[in-house]
Structure formats: structure tokens, C-alpha cells
Motif scaffolding. Structure first.
Motif, PDB file in Angstrom:
ATOM      1  N   TYR A 137       0.822  -1.218   0.000  1.00 14.97           N
ATOM      2  CA  TYR A 137       0.000   0.000   0.000  1.00 14.97           C
ATOM      3  C   TYR A 137       0.854   1.265   0.000  1.00 14.97           C
ATOM      4  N   ASP A 138       2.179   1.110   0.062  1.00 16.14           N
ATOM      5  CA  ASP A 138       3.054   2.282  -0.020  1.00 16.14           C
ATOM      6  C   ASP A 138       3.261   2.677  -1.487  1.00 16.14           C
ATOM      7  N   PHE A 139       3.742   3.899  -1.663  1.00 16.38           N
ATOM      8  CA  PHE A 139       3.993   4.455  -3.001  1.00 16.38           C
ATOM      9  C   PHE A 139       4.858   3.510  -3.845  1.00 16.38           C
ATOM     10  N   GLN A 140       4.355   3.132  -5.005  1.00 13.19           N
ATOM     11  CA  GLN A 140       5.036   2.119  -5.830  1.00 13.19           C
ATOM     12  C   GLN A 140       5.804   2.722  -7.012  1.00 13.19           C
ATOM     13  N   GLY A 141       5.772   4.059  -7.140  1.00 17.00           N
ATOM     14  CA  GLY A 141       6.481   4.683  -8.262  1.00 17.00           C
ATOM     15  C   GLY A 141       5.530   5.022  -9.395  1.00 17.00           C
ATOM     16  N   LEU A 142       5.993   5.907 -10.307  1.00 17.44           N
ATOM     17  CA  LEU A 142       5.114   6.368 -11.396  1.00 17.44           C
ATOM     18  C   LEU A 142       5.231   5.512 -12.650  1.00 17.44           C
ATOM     19  N   GLY A 143       6.121   4.524 -12.647  1.00 18.77           N
ATOM     20  CA  GLY A 143       6.248   3.627 -13.804  1.00 18.77           C
ATOM     21  C   GLY A 143       6.664   4.369 -15.063  1.00 18.77           C
ATOM     22  N   LEU A 144       5.973   4.068 -16.163  1.00 19.37           N
ATOM     23  CA  LEU A 144       6.337   4.645 -17.468  1.00 19.37           C
ATOM     24  C   LEU A 144       6.364   6.172 -17.437  1.00 19.37           C
ATOM     25  N   GLU A 145       5.414   6.770 -16.729  1.00 19.88           N
ATOM     26  CA  GLU A 145       5.392   8.238 -16.639  1.00 19.88           C
ATOM     27  C   GLU A 145       6.720   8.739 -16.032  1.00 19.88           C
ATOM     28  N   ASP A 293      34.864   3.893  -5.862  1.00 19.59           N
ATOM     29  CA  ASP A 293      35.109   4.571  -7.136  1.00 19.59           C
ATOM     30  C   ASP A 293      34.156   5.721  -7.376  1.00 19.59           C
ATOM     31  N   ASP A 294      33.099   5.787  -6.607  1.00 18.93           N
ATOM     32  CA  ASP A 294      32.040   6.746  -6.899  1.00 18.93           C
ATOM     33  C   ASP A 294      31.039   6.681  -5.745  1.00 18.93           C
ATOM     34  N   LEU A 295      30.051   7.557  -5.753  1.00 19.45           N
ATOM     35  CA  LEU A 295      28.987   7.514  -4.736  1.00 19.45           C
ATOM     36  C   LEU A 295      27.649   7.588  -5.439  1.00 19.45           C
ATOM     37  N   ILE A 296      26.637   6.982  -4.829  1.00 26.10           N
ATOM     38  CA  ILE A 296      25.260   7.194  -5.290  1.00 26.10           C
ATOM     39  C   ILE A 296      24.471   7.645  -4.065  1.00 26.10           C
ATOM     40  N   VAL A 297      24.073   8.907  -4.063  1.00 30.07           N
ATOM     41  CA  VAL A 297      23.498   9.538  -2.874  1.00 30.07           C
ATOM     42  C   VAL A 297      22.070  10.006  -3.146  1.00 30.07           C
ATOM     43  N   GLU A 298      21.198   9.834  -2.151  1.00 26.85           N
ATOM     44  CA  GLU A 298      19.833  10.328  -2.318  1.00 26.85           C
ATOM     45  C   GLU A 298      19.717  11.804  -1.922  1.00 26.85           C
ATOM     46  N   VAL A 299      19.189  12.587  -2.860  1.00 28.75           N
ATOM     47  CA  VAL A 299      18.995  14.029  -2.652  1.00 28.75           C
ATOM     48  C   VAL A 299      17.616  14.389  -3.199  1.00 28.75           C
ATOM     49  N   HIS A 300      16.832  15.107  -2.400  1.00 29.91           N
ATOM     50  CA  HIS A 300      15.447  15.440  -2.786  1.00 29.91           C
ATOM     51  C   HIS A 300      15.264  16.949  -2.654  1.00 29.91           C
ATOM     52  N   SER A 301      14.545  17.537  -3.612  1.00 31.47           N
ATOM     53  CA  SER A 301      14.366  19.000  -3.574  1.00 31.47           C
ATOM     54  C   SER A 301      13.559  19.433  -2.348  1.00 31.47           C
ATOM     55  N   ASP A 302      12.732  18.537  -1.802  1.00 33.37           N
ATOM     56  CA  ASP A 302      11.944  18.880  -0.616  1.00 33.37           C
ATOM     57  C   ASP A 302      11.737  17.589   0.194  1.00 33.37           C
ATOM     58  N   ALA A 303      12.832  17.159   0.850  1.00 32.59           N
ATOM     59  CA  ALA A 303      12.883  15.807   1.434  1.00 32.59           C
ATOM     60  C   ALA A 303      11.738  15.517   2.404  1.00 32.59           C
ATOM     61  N   LYS A 304      11.254  16.556   3.124  1.00 29.44           N
ATOM     62  CA  LYS A 304      10.236  16.259   4.145  1.00 29.44           C
ATOM     63  C   LYS A 304       8.916  15.793   3.539  1.00 29.44           C
ATOM     64  N   THR A 305       8.734  16.059   2.233  1.00 28.03           N
ATOM     65  CA  THR A 305       7.500  15.613   1.575  1.00 28.03           C
ATOM     66  C   THR A 305       7.705  14.312   0.778  1.00 28.03           C
ATOM     67  N   ALA A 306       8.898  13.735   0.862  1.00 31.46           N
ATOM     68  CA  ALA A 306       9.221  12.560   0.027  1.00 31.46           C
ATOM     69  C   ALA A 306       8.264  11.398   0.312  1.00 31.46           C
ATOM     70  N   LEU A 307       7.897  10.679  -0.738  1.00 34.84           N
ATOM     71  CA  LEU A 307       6.948   9.560  -0.614  1.00 34.84           C
ATOM     72  C   LEU A 307       7.652   8.245  -0.268  1.00 34.84           C
ATOM     73  N   SER A 308       8.980   8.254  -0.293  1.00 31.02           N
ATOM     74  CA  SER A 308       9.740   7.072   0.158  1.00 31.02           C
ATOM     75  C   SER A 308      11.080   7.575   0.699  1.00 31.02           C
ATOM     76  N   ASP A 309      11.634   6.848   1.649  1.00 35.36           N
ATOM     77  CA  ASP A 309      12.953   7.165   2.229  1.00 35.36           C
ATOM     78  C   ASP A 309      13.113   8.632   2.629  1.00 35.36           C
ATOM     79  N   CYS A 310      12.079   9.128   3.284  1.00 32.38           N
ATOM     80  CA  CYS A 310      11.993  10.532   3.689  1.00 32.38           C
ATOM     81  C   CYS A 310      13.145  10.947   4.626  1.00 32.38           C
ATOM     82  N   ALA A 311      13.519  10.056   5.541  1.00 33.77           N
ATOM     83  CA  ALA A 311      14.464  10.444   6.604  1.00 33.77           C
ATOM     84  C   ALA A 311      15.927  10.475   6.169  1.00 33.77           C
ATOM     85  N   GLN A 312      16.220   9.926   5.009  1.00 38.10           N
ATOM     86  CA  GLN A 312      17.636   9.792   4.641  1.00 38.10           C
ATOM     87  C   GLN A 312      18.080  10.687   3.489  1.00 38.10           C
ATOM     88  N   GLN A 313      17.103  11.339   2.817  1.00 37.86           N
ATOM     89  CA  GLN A 313      17.493  12.104   1.625  1.00 37.86           C
ATOM     90  C   GLN A 313      18.046  13.469   2.023  1.00 37.86           C
TER      91      GLN A 313
END
Ligand code: PEP
Ligand code: MN
Length: 338
Positions: A137-145, A293-313
Motif C-alpha cells: 500500500y506504499d507508493f510504488q512509483g510512477l512507472g512509465l510516466e 570509485d564513486d557515490l550514489i546519494v539520495e537528494v530530494h528537492s523537498d525531502a520532508k514531503t518525500a513519498l519514500s525514504d523521507c528520513a535519509q534524503q
């Protein structure tokens, strides 16, 4: 055993070698990208096959190895492979940062986040169109869109775009919209998915499974290479442990261990293991120090409204600060953030 072929080997020379292997019923794989033939049989000591092969005109070198990593394994003195994605390099001396939100939520969120990470110096934009959630029941992503929005990001910002694809049936569709595939931790052992992605010839980031050993992690890369795709990037993202302070335990020791066994580049995701944004900068710097060799980091323009992984972005400001710190310390570790 690995047979390293001569550069510009003639077709008849290759045919001779293959005929010799077939005479012995050997299970072999010709990797044209690497000019190698991997032979998946370790019973060579009692026979003369390796010595005989050295005498073939198309053979440069015969390497006997008991490593299960025929293609992903590292031979003596071999350096980390560089995965070149349209001029953006992962591996080597540049520290290329991949950043972006956990999931694609809206056009506004995705364009603002992309602009923010580009401004801070990231070269590749991450964002998932399909979300693997524990709760249906959690946000599953927008898929093709979402995939279409990634293409727009690419056109507007010039950033390369990557995304997690979960379903084998989505691979061909997604290949039209993204530059790099990501295999999520929960799918590291989905070998059909790995093989299907490999055949697109796009670069693939493989995240370490939640309970995967380092051997299984590298073997996931071997699966992709065995399909003839050598653009594999491994990603340490934390493993399950008994410690409840963090979501997962970031296994930084996996970085030098993988590097001692494999030539594949390995990057670190400092976001999903802690699950808390305040730990992300320290873990990012530790990853750099340990040879990531590199990093992959989560960054959100408005993290407090994020629909997944809100606390870490990270917020754009926090990411900007982190990039400044990384630029400053990278030269100490022989790297350059650019
Ligand atoms: C992600 O990168 O958003 C993600 C779901 O990561 P992982 O597969 O490592 O859990
Ligand atoms: Mn996430």
C-alpha cells in the motif's frame, strides 16, 4: 582458466583454439570485448591443455585461476576497469557522483532535484520509476510516466539518468528512456533480470543483496559479463545485521575486498544503510577514503514531503556542502571530484 587472445586475432586462429576446446568438451565463453576466452573447468592440472594452448598462434597468455570469477576476477597487477558512459567515467581517478531522489514523484520534484544536483557537481541523476516497497500500500512509483520524466531531465540538464528496473518485462521499454540500469538490492539474485539487462548493452549498477556474500555479489557481475556486457558497476549499500540503530550495516570493508578480487568498479550508497540523513556525509567521506570509485546519494528537492525514504534524503544545501567537502579531501586519496 582464462585464455588472453592476441590483438587482431584472425578468424581461423580463433577457430583453431575453439576446435581444441571442443575436442575436450570444455565449457567456454568467448568475450570479444575483453579478447578473452574463459573456461569454466578447474581440472587442468592433470592434463596438458594449458601448455598446448600456449602454442596456438592466436594466444597471448594462458592464466590458470581457481577463482570462480572467470570474467569479473582480477589478475595480478590488473587495475580497476573504467566504465565509460558517454564520456562520464566510473572507476579510474575521477570521483563521479550519482545523486537524486529515491523515487520519481512529480515533474516539479524531479526537475528541481535534477537541477540542484547538477549545480552541486553531480554528473549522473538517480531516481526510481519503480519502487520495491515492503508494503504493497506504499507508493510504488510512477512507472512509465516516471521514465518519460527521466528522459526530460536528460534533455533539459544534460545529466545522464539511471533508474531501478524490477521486472524483466520492463527492461526493453526502460532502455528507451534511461542511460544506466540499476538492479536493486532485492533483485541482485534475479538472474533472468541480470541477463535481460545485460543484453541491452547498457551499463548496469548492481546493488549488493541484503544478505549477499561478497562472492555472490561479484558473481552477479559475472552473470552480466557472461552475456557479453562488460559495463558493470557494483554498489555496496549495506547488509542486514542485528544492529537496530541503522536500517542496514554499511559494509565498507567490502570495497577493498572486492577490489582485491575483481577488476569491476565498486561504488558506495551511503543513504540506504543508515536511513538517517545526518550520517550520510560521514559515510560518504569514509567511502571515499576506503577506495570507493564513486557515490550514489539520495537528494530530494523537498525531502520532508518525500513519498519514500523521507528520513535519509539530503536537501540540495546539504548535498552542496557534502560535494564541497569531497572536492577538498578527494586528492588525498588520489581522486578528483569533477
Ligand atoms: C534505492 O536505491 O532507492 C533502493 C531501493 O535501494 P536498495 O535496492 O539498495 O534498497
Ligand atoms: Mn531509496
Amino acid at each position: 582458466m582464462i585464455i588472453v587472445l592476441k590483438e587482431n586475432i584472425a578468424q581461423n586462429e580463433l577457430k583453431d583454439i575453439i576446435s581444441r576446446l571442443e575436442l575436450d568438451n570444455r565449457d567456454y565463453f568467448v568475450n570479444e570485448a575483453y579478447s578473452t576466452i574463459a573456461i569454466k573447468d578447474e581440472a587442468f592440472q592433470e592434463n596438458t591443455l594449458p601448455d598446448q594452448l600456449k602454442g596456438y598462434s592466436g594466444v597471448n597468455q594462458v592464466i590458470l585461476t581457481s577463482s570462480p570469477f572467470c570474467l569479473a576476477g582480477k589478475s595480478d597487477g590488473q587495475t580497476t576497469s573504467v566504465v565509460d558512459i558517454e564520456g562520464i567515467k566510473v572507476g579510474g581517478s575521477s570521483f563521479t557522483v550519482i545523486a537524486g531522489p529515491c523515487g520519481i514523484e512529480s515533474r516539479k520534484q524531479i526537475l528541481e532535484s535534477a537541477e540542484a544536483v547538477r549545480e552541486a557537481g553531480a554528473h549522473i541523476f538517480r531516481a526510481s520509476a519503480y519502487k520495491p516497497r515492503g508494503n504493497p500500500y506504499d507508493f510504488q512509483g510512477l512507472g512509465l510516466e516516471g521514465l518519460k520524466l527521466l528522459k526530460e531531465v536528460r534533455e533539459k540538464t544534460g545529466l545522464l539518468v539511471e533508474s531501478e528496473i524490477m521486472g524483466v518485462e520492463k527492461v526493453e521499454l526502460a532502455a528507451k528512456y534511461i542511460d544506466i540500469f540499476r538492479v536493486g538490492a532485492r533483485n541482485m539474485c534475479n538472474y533472468d533480470l541480470l541477463k535481460k539487462m545485460a543484453r541491452t548493452n547498457k551499463p548496469i549498477i548492481i546493488k549488493r543483496g541484503l544478505s549477499a556474500t561478497i562472492k555472490d555479489f561479484i558473481l552477479a557481475g559475472e552473470y552480466v559479463m557472461n552475456e557479453g556486457n562488460d559495463r558493470v558497476i557494483l554498489c555496496e549499500r549495506g547488509i542486514s545485521s542485528f544492529e537496530p540503530e541503522t536500517r542496514f550495516t554499511l559494509d565498507l570493508s567490502a570495497v577493498p575486498i572486492v577490489k582485491s578480487k575483481s577488476h569491476l568498479p565498486i561504488i558506495v550508497d551511503p543513504s540506504h544503510a543508515p536511513g538517517k540523513r545526518n550520517l550520510v556525509p560521514q559515510l560518504s567521506k569514509a567511502a571515499l577514503a576506503v577506495g570507493s570509485d564513486d557515490l550514489i546519494v539520495e537528494v530530494h528537492s523537498d525531502a520532508k514531503t518525500a513519498l519514500s525514504d523521507c528520513a535519509q534524503q539530503l536537501s540540495p544545501e546539504e548535498f552542496m556542502e557534502l560535494m564541497g567537502d569531497l572536492k577538498h579531501i578527494a586528492p588525498v586519496f588520489g581522486k578528483k571530484v569533477w
